[in-house]
Structures are given as structure tokens and as C-alpha cells.
Design a protein around this motif. Structure first.
Motif, short mmCIF file in Angstrom:
data_model
loop_
_atom_site.label_atom_id
_atom_site.label_comp_id
_atom_site.label_asym_id
_atom_site.label_seq_id
_atom_site.Cartn_x
_atom_site.Cartn_y
_atom_site.Cartn_z
N ASN A 1 -5.78 -10.08 -2.40
CA ASN A 1 -5.00 -8.92 -1.99
C ASN A 1 -5.80 -7.89 -1.20
O ASN A 1 -5.34 -7.42 -0.15
N THR B 1 3.43 -1.84 7.47
CA THR B 1 3.28 -2.40 6.12
C THR B 1 3.37 -3.92 6.12
O THR B 1 3.15 -4.56 5.11
N ARG C 1 0.81 -1.21 0.00
CA ARG C 1 0.00 0.00 0.00
C ARG C 1 0.84 1.26 0.00
O ARG C 1 0.47 2.28 -0.59
N ASN D 1 -4.96 -6.65 2.69
CA ASN D 1 -4.78 -5.26 3.10
C ASN D 1 -5.77 -4.85 4.18
O ASN D 1 -5.46 -4.00 5.03
#
Length: 263
Positions: A176, A223, A63, A180
Motif C-alpha cells: 500500500n 486519488t 489517502r 501511494n
């Protein structure tokens, strides 16, 4: 100008290789994002190439890479040649489509894209590669980098050499986003009694998200690059129970000070 993001050195190694061959400047995406600036502004030289080098997190760009691109402003942009390199453990799904779409929103075109298989570091699922397998991957990666450098030198357009894997639309379009949204949980990080309070984890954190006062404490900005886990010199840091009794990996061609100096 080559923009890169790296957790354990694989992507930094690739970015350094390309920079050496193209004589281009390296720019840390993490360092830029940690400034808190609302605009990532750079001025290009005439005919300067633009590169994005980063790992894959659950079959998509991290991201932080996409956030960086959203705020990217390139002065003197005149349709400069642009490429993207995704380092991965095996395949990258539709990552290049995500990068193409992100850049198109900035009126930029992605001319070429590549995936490079590197030793595995995402030990939340699976384990690191054996030394033999890691060495083989790094040797093959050098061969791939030689090919990429030739493509870049010739400014080839439409050159996309990537391993998408099976059902890339599912990997990147469904899995995905779930990763996230639900998989990144900084509260699962912990340091056991082996911790010496050396501060290495704080120094290598890509988001300046760790504070060491006694044992390290994690904030909310993460992250899941796992740099803190892999660079801990005494293997004190774990992510829940998922990383217990598993190996650690850092790219042997990248020095720790290179990771620290870029944050």
C-alpha cells in the motif's frame, strides 16, 4: 453521521443503505476535502453514530479518507459508537488497523468494522467482473449490509467481520505505501478521439482535478478512483495502455447525479 468516499458508486450505495436504516446524515468526504478547509468540523447529536464508508486502494484506505480524518473535529463527541466499512474486490489487508490507528489519534475508538465484496472497478490491473459475477456480488453485498445494520442497531463492540487476505501485514504495510508513492500518476490519463467534450469526467472527479477545454486535462491532485474512466459515456478515457479494451463499471443502484452532487 456517515462519512463516505466513492469512485464508481459501490461505497456510496453501501453508505446510503446504512443511512436509510439508521436515519443518519450522509456526508461526502470528497466534498469536504474540496472546500480546502483546514478543519472538518461537525456537531454530533446525542448518541449519534459515526460511520466511515470507503473503498480499498491497494489494501488500504484512500489517502483522501485519512486526510479527512486528520482534520476531523466532532463537537459533542462522547464516545459515540463508531464503525467503518471497506468495500473491496476481494480482501482488505490490515485496513481496519489503519482506520483504528487514525481514529485513535483523534481520541476516538473504532467499535466495529466490516468488509463488503463488490464488483471490481480497478481496471488498471485486471478487468471488470462478468455481469453474472457482478450480480452475485451485489446480491451477497445486500446480505452483508443486512447483517451490518443489525450489528449497528445493537451497537455491538468488537464486531469485526473482514476478509484480510493472505499476509495482510505485507499487503497493507508494504504494498500500500508503494502504491501511494508510485502508482498514482495523473499524467497517464488521456482522452482519445472518441471524446465529445461532454464534461462528465470533470463533474464526477472526486478531487476537482479535471478541466475540460476541448479534451479533458488532468491536474496533479488525483486519488486514482477512476470515476472519470468509468463514467465517460463514450469510453474515451484511458490510463496509459492499462485500460484499453477493458470493460467499464458503475454501481447500477447509484445515479450519476448523486455522484456529481457530492463533489
Amino acid at each position: 453521521m456517515i462519512f463516505y468516499f466513492s469512485g464508481t458508486g459501490n461505497s456510496l450505495y453501501a453508505a446510503k443503505n446504512i443511512a436509510q436504516h439508521t436515519n443518519e446524515e450522509l456526508v461526502s468526504i470528497a466534498a469536504a476535502e474540496n472546500t480546502g478547509n483546514t478543519c472538518n468540523e461537525y456537531t454530533l447529536k446525542d448518541n449519534e453514530i459515526i460511520g466511515f464508508v470507503h473503498p480499498i486502494y491497494s489494501w488500504g484506505p484512500p489517502r483522501i479518507v485519512l486526510e479527512f480524518i486528520k482534520k476531523l473535529k466532532l463537537n459533542n463527541y462522547q464516545g459515540n459508537y463508531a464503525f467503518s466499512i471497506a468495500t473491496c474486490g476481494g480482501n482488505i489487508g490490515n485496513t481496519m488497523k489503519v482506520m483504528t490507528d487514525a481514529l485513535s489519534k483523534k481520541d476516538m475508538q473504532l467499535d466495529s468494522g466490516f468488509s463488503i465484496t463488490m464488483p471490481n472497478n480497478f481496471i488498471i490491473m485486471g478487468d471488470i467482473d462478468s455481469k453474472e459475477a457482478a450480480t452475485q456480488k451485489l446480491t451477497a453485498a445486500d446480505e452483508t449490509l443486512n447483517y451490518i445494520n443489525q450489528v449497528i442497531e445493537r451497537r455491538e463492540t468488537g464486531a469485526f467481520r473482514v476478509e484480510k487476505g493472505f499476509f495482510p501485514w505485507l499487503l497493507t504495510g508494504v504494498i500500500n505505501p508503494m502504491f501511494n508513492k508510485k502508482a498514482i500518476d495523473p499524467t497517464k490519463f488521456q482522452a482519445n478521439d472518441n471524446c465529445t467534450s461532454c464534461g462528465t469526467c470533470e463533474k464526477v472527479c472526486n478531487r476537482n482535478n479535471i478541466t475540460v477545454d476541448g479534451k479533458p486535462q488532468w491536474g496533479e491532485s488525483c486519488t486514482l478512483c477512476l470515476a472519470c474512466i468509468h463514467y465517460c459515456p463514450v469510453k474515451a478515457i484511458q490510463y496509459g495502455k492499462a485500460t484499453e479494451n477493458k470493460g467499464r463499471y458503475i454501481n447500477p443502484n447509484v445515479r450519476i447525479n448523486e455522484m456529481i452532487n457530492t463533489k
